[in-house]
Design a protein around this motif. Structure first.
Motif, PDB file in Angstrom:
ATOM      1  N   ALA A  46      75.079  35.917  90.450  1.00 51.20           N
ATOM      2  CA  ALA A  46      76.093  36.099  89.742  1.00 51.20           C
ATOM      3  C   ALA A  46      76.363  35.393  88.382  1.00 51.20           C
ATOM      4  CB  ALA A  46      77.437  35.805  90.777  1.00 51.20           C
ATOM      5  N   SER A  47      76.830  36.245  87.457  1.00 55.95           N
ATOM      6  CA  SER A  47      76.746  35.521  86.049  1.00 55.95           C
ATOM      7  C   SER A  47      77.971  34.825  85.734  1.00 55.95           C
ATOM      8  CB  SER A  47      77.010  36.497  84.926  1.00 55.95           C
ATOM      9  OG  SER A  47      76.976  36.265  83.635  1.00 55.95           O
ATOM     10  N   ASN A  48      77.834  33.463  85.324  1.00 57.60           N
ATOM     11  CA  ASN A  48      78.864  32.504  84.993  1.00 57.60           C
ATOM     12  C   ASN A  48      78.882  32.097  83.672  1.00 57.60           C
ATOM     13  OD1 ASN A  48      80.368  30.483  84.764  1.00 57.60           O
ATOM     14  ND2 ASN A  48      79.726  29.024  86.507  1.00 57.60           N
ATOM     15  N   PRO A  49      79.830  32.623  82.881  1.00 56.12           N
ATOM     16  CA  PRO A  49      79.949  32.501  81.500  1.00 56.12           C
ATOM     17  C   PRO A  49      80.073  30.936  81.233  1.00 56.12           C
ATOM     18  CG  PRO A  49      82.032  33.281  82.228  1.00 56.12           C
ATOM     19  CD  PRO A  49      81.007  33.216  83.280  1.00 56.12           C
ATOM     20  N   ASP A  50      80.379  30.173  82.118  1.00 54.31           N
ATOM     21  CA  ASP A  50      80.455  28.651  81.746  1.00 54.31           C
ATOM     22  C   ASP A  50      79.316  27.969  82.106  1.00 54.31           C
ATOM     23  OD1 ASP A  50      83.304  28.947  80.910  1.00 54.31           O
ATOM     24  OD2 ASP A  50      84.186  28.583  82.924  1.00 54.31           O
ATOM     25  N   THR A  51      78.052  28.687  82.497  1.00 57.20           N
ATOM     26  CA  THR A  51      77.033  27.951  82.825  1.00 57.20           C
ATOM     27  C   THR A  51      76.404  26.821  81.987  1.00 57.20           C
ATOM     28  OG1 THR A  51      76.336  29.920  84.405  1.00 57.20           O
ATOM     29  CG2 THR A  51      74.525  28.145  83.451  1.00 57.20           C
ATOM     30  N   GLU A  52      76.360  27.129  80.777  1.00 57.97           N
ATOM     31  CA  GLU A  52      75.724  26.068  79.877  1.00 57.97           C
ATOM     32  C   GLU A  52      76.908  24.829  79.878  1.00 57.97           C
ATOM     33  OE1 GLU A  52      74.977  27.948  76.061  1.00 57.97           O
ATOM     34  OE2 GLU A  52      74.197  29.866  77.169  1.00 57.97           O
ATOM     35  N   SER A  53      78.148  25.153  79.785  1.00 56.09           N
ATOM     36  CA  SER A  53      78.947  23.992  79.727  1.00 56.09           C
ATOM     37  C   SER A  53      79.015  23.176  80.854  1.00 56.09           C
ATOM     38  CB  SER A  53      80.383  24.382  79.537  1.00 56.09           C
ATOM     39  OG  SER A  53      80.707  25.032  78.122  1.00 56.09           O
ATOM     40  N   VAL A  54      78.850  23.751  82.310  1.00 55.62           N
ATOM     41  CA  VAL A  54      78.842  22.907  83.406  1.00 55.62           C
ATOM     42  C   VAL A  54      77.656  22.143  83.542  1.00 55.62           C
ATOM     43  CG1 VAL A  54      78.307  23.186  85.921  1.00 55.62           C
ATOM     44  CG2 VAL A  54      80.229  24.807  85.171  1.00 55.62           C
ATOM     45  N   ASP A  98      76.226  15.223  90.675  1.00 53.21           N
ATOM     46  CA  ASP A  98      76.402  16.482  91.763  1.00 53.21           C
ATOM     47  C   ASP A  98      77.903  16.377  91.975  1.00 53.21           C
ATOM     48  OD1 ASP A  98      76.247  18.280  93.593  1.00 53.21           O
ATOM     49  OD2 ASP A  98      74.743  17.438  94.773  1.00 53.21           O
ATOM     50  N   PHE A  99      78.572  17.251  91.776  1.00 53.58           N
ATOM     51  CA  PHE A  99      79.947  17.389  91.895  1.00 53.58           C
ATOM     52  C   PHE A  99      80.042  18.513  93.101  1.00 53.58           C
ATOM     53  CE2 PHE A  99      79.889  16.614  87.397  1.00 53.58           C
ATOM     54  CZ  PHE A  99      80.832  15.376  87.399  1.00 53.58           C
ATOM     55  N   VAL A 100      81.197  18.277  93.935  1.00 55.18           N
ATOM     56  CA  VAL A 100      81.551  19.069  95.049  1.00 55.18           C
ATOM     57  C   VAL A 100      82.130  20.312  94.496  1.00 55.18           C
ATOM     58  CG1 VAL A 100      82.995  19.156  97.280  1.00 55.18           C
ATOM     59  CG2 VAL A 100      82.017  16.989  96.600  1.00 55.18           C
ATOM     60  N   ASP A 163      69.147  11.252  96.459  1.00 56.71           N
ATOM     61  CA  ASP A 163      68.856  10.430  97.767  1.00 56.71           C
ATOM     62  C   ASP A 163      70.087  10.482  98.440  1.00 56.71           C
ATOM     63  OD1 ASP A 163      66.046  10.264  97.372  1.00 56.71           O
ATOM     64  OD2 ASP A 163      66.528   8.516  95.829  1.00 56.71           O
ATOM     65  N   ILE A 164      70.017  10.620  99.685  1.00 56.97           N
ATOM     66  CA  ILE A 164      71.005  10.525 100.734  1.00 56.97           C
ATOM     67  C   ILE A 164      71.208   9.073 101.207  1.00 56.97           C
ATOM     68  CG2 ILE A 164      72.452  11.407 102.597  1.00 56.97           C
ATOM     69  CD1 ILE A 164      72.381  13.251 100.150  1.00 56.97           C
ATOM     70  N   ASP A 165      72.185   8.287 101.327  1.00 58.87           N
ATOM     71  CA  ASP A 165      72.481   7.187 102.064  1.00 58.87           C
ATOM     72  C   ASP A 165      73.878   7.024 102.494  1.00 58.87           C
ATOM     73  OD1 ASP A 165      72.405   4.379 102.515  1.00 58.87           O
ATOM     74  OD2 ASP A 165      71.779   3.636 100.587  1.00 58.87           O
ATOM     75  N   HIS A 166      74.019   6.963 103.861  1.00 64.02           N
ATOM     76  CA  HIS A 166      75.328   6.591 104.474  1.00 64.02           C
ATOM     77  C   HIS A 166      75.767   5.339 104.224  1.00 64.02           C
ATOM     78  CE1 HIS A 166      75.601  10.473 107.113  1.00 64.02           C
ATOM     79  NE2 HIS A 166      74.588  10.586 106.264  1.00 64.02           N
ATOM     80  N   ALA A 167      75.089   4.210 103.634  1.00 64.27           N
ATOM     81  CA  ALA A 167      75.565   3.078 103.355  1.00 64.27           C
ATOM     82  C   ALA A 167      76.335   3.046 102.077  1.00 64.27           C
ATOM     83  CB  ALA A 167      74.658   1.855 103.882  1.00 64.27           C
ATOM     84  N   SER A 168      76.065   3.995 101.281  1.00 66.91           N
ATOM     85  CA  SER A 168      76.382   3.973  99.874  1.00 66.91           C
ATOM     86  C   SER A 168      77.736   4.463  99.576  1.00 66.91           C
ATOM     87  CB  SER A 168      75.328   4.585  98.790  1.00 66.91           C
ATOM     88  OG  SER A 168      75.658   4.675  97.616  1.00 66.91           O
ATOM     89  N   ASP A 169      78.565   4.045  98.647  1.00 63.06           N
ATOM     90  CA  ASP A 169      79.588   4.704  97.988  1.00 63.06           C
ATOM     91  C   ASP A 169      79.411   5.305  96.758  1.00 63.06           C
ATOM     92  OD1 ASP A 169      79.502   2.432  96.651  1.00 63.06           O
ATOM     93  OD2 ASP A 169      81.650   1.599  97.194  1.00 63.06           O
ATOM     94  N   ASP A 170      78.149   5.502  96.174  1.00 60.94           N
ATOM     95  CA  ASP A 170      77.645   5.976  94.700  1.00 60.94           C
ATOM     96  C   ASP A 170      77.696   7.535  94.842  1.00 60.94           C
ATOM     97  OD1 ASP A 170      76.934   6.243  92.223  1.00 60.94           O
ATOM     98  OD2 ASP A 170      75.010   5.104  92.598  1.00 60.94           O
ATOM     99  N   TYR A 171      77.769   8.313  93.774  1.00 60.43           N
ATOM    100  CA  TYR A 171      77.754   9.608  93.938  1.00 60.43           C
ATOM    101  C   TYR A 171      76.244   9.957  94.011  1.00 60.43           C
ATOM    102  CZ  TYR A 171      76.954   8.830  88.563  1.00 60.43           C
ATOM    103  OH  TYR A 171      76.685   8.292  87.576  1.00 60.43           O
ATOM    104  N   LEU A 172      76.066  11.421  94.028  1.00 57.74           N
ATOM    105  CA  LEU A 172      74.769  11.797  94.119  1.00 57.74           C
ATOM    106  C   LEU A 172      74.322  12.116  92.949  1.00 57.74           C
ATOM    107  CD1 LEU A 172      72.569  12.397  96.483  1.00 57.74           C
ATOM    108  CD2 LEU A 172      73.715  14.732  96.597  1.00 57.74           C
ATOM    109  N   ARG A 173      73.023  12.172  92.598  1.00 56.87           N
ATOM    110  CA  ARG A 173      72.348  12.363  91.202  1.00 56.87           C
ATOM    111  C   ARG A 173      71.371  13.529  91.519  1.00 56.87           C
ATOM    112  NH1 ARG A 173      73.854   7.142  91.267  1.00 56.87           N
ATOM    113  NH2 ARG A 173      74.799   6.447  89.355  1.00 56.87           N
ATOM    114  N   ILE A 174      71.270  14.415  90.657  1.00 58.38           N
ATOM    115  CA  ILE A 174      70.207  15.304  90.568  1.00 58.38           C
ATOM    116  C   ILE A 174      69.282  15.064  89.666  1.00 58.38           C
ATOM    117  CG2 ILE A 174      69.653  17.872  90.348  1.00 58.38           C
ATOM    118  CD1 ILE A 174      72.838  18.305  91.364  1.00 58.38           C
ATOM    119  N   ILE A 175      67.830  15.257  89.955  1.00 64.29           N
ATOM    120  CA  ILE A 175      66.916  15.036  88.631  1.00 64.29           C
ATOM    121  C   ILE A 175      66.054  16.498  88.434  1.00 64.29           C
ATOM    122  CG2 ILE A 175      64.872  13.783  87.798  1.00 64.29           C
ATOM    123  CD1 ILE A 175      65.751  11.459  89.626  1.00 64.29           C
TER     124      ILE A 175
END
Length: 214
Positions: A46-54, A98-100, A163-175
């Motif tokens: 599906a084409s998303n015109p906001d892809t580059e901005s996201v 990584d946003f919900v 990396d998933i860590d149930h003891a963390s309150d940090d946000y998830l990062r994608i590399i």
């Protein structure tokens, strides 16, 4: 011999001259994956015109473009003379938040599928996953005086979902590892008024627009 520069720091942040030696801030920079929306659309996503901005608005960190030459050494008697060999353009590990409620991870996974599809074992042709020209832009604290690097032949060679860590309150990062064919500093674009960022009318938002079709 006299020192070629003064020992004081009057040149830093000077308010009486046009050259103030304003430092380039690390966080005043963005990556634009130009053409990614069209590439995903051609891959039947599906084409998303906001892809580059996201993608640009999800940036957490990335390395400035790095390039070098291999070195050719020619020995003669008791010495070795060095010459420039093939050019090397390093891959870039771009870290994204990584946003919900924003499709950052989904868009990157779709781009990976254009390159390699584990469901059927197919690897795509370069024209299906390589982006022609992407841009890294660095700009001043008010959004002015942008500097651009053009990245040619960009594709997503590696995607690390974090990396998933149930003891963390940090946000998830994608590399996302971006592999590039060529890095070209655009030395002349600063003189083009069309490329200078502008503020949206009444919004106070600085709009940094990379050059298109350079």
């Amino acid at each position: 011999m006299a020192l070629p520069v003064r020992l004081d720091s009057n040149h830093l942040g000077a308010y009486s001259t046009n050259r103030t030696f304003e430092p380039q801030r690390q966080n005043n920079s963005l990556v634009f994956l130009t053409g990614l929306a069209g590439k995903l659309a051609s891959g039947n996503f599906a084409s998303n015109p906001d892809t580059e901005s996201v993608i640009a608005l999800s940036i957490d960190s990335f390395p400035a473009p790095k390039q070098s030459n291999n070195i050719i050494e020619v020995p003669w008697n008791n010495m070795r003379i060095k010459f420039a060999g093939a050019m090397v353009f390093e891959d870039m590990d771009v870290t994204l938040k990584d946003f919900v409620d924003v499709e950052t991870a989904k868009l990157l996974n779709q781009w990976r599928l254009c390159c390699a599809n584990p469901a059927n074992g197919a690897v795509g042709f370069a024209c299906t996953y390589k982006l022609n020209s992407c841009f890294v832009v660095l700009y001043g604290p008010d959004g002015s005086m942008p500097r651009y690097y053009q990245l040619d032949g960009v594709w997503l060679s590696r995607l690390d979902a974090g990396d998933i860590d149930h003891a963390s309150d940090d946000y998830l990062r994608i590399i996302a590892t971006l592999t590039v064919d060529r890095i070209l500093p655009l030395l002349a674009v600063d003189n083009n008024p069309a490329l200078v960022p502008s503020r949206g009318a009444g919004s106070g938002v600085i709009q940094v627009t990379p050059p298109r079709g350079a």
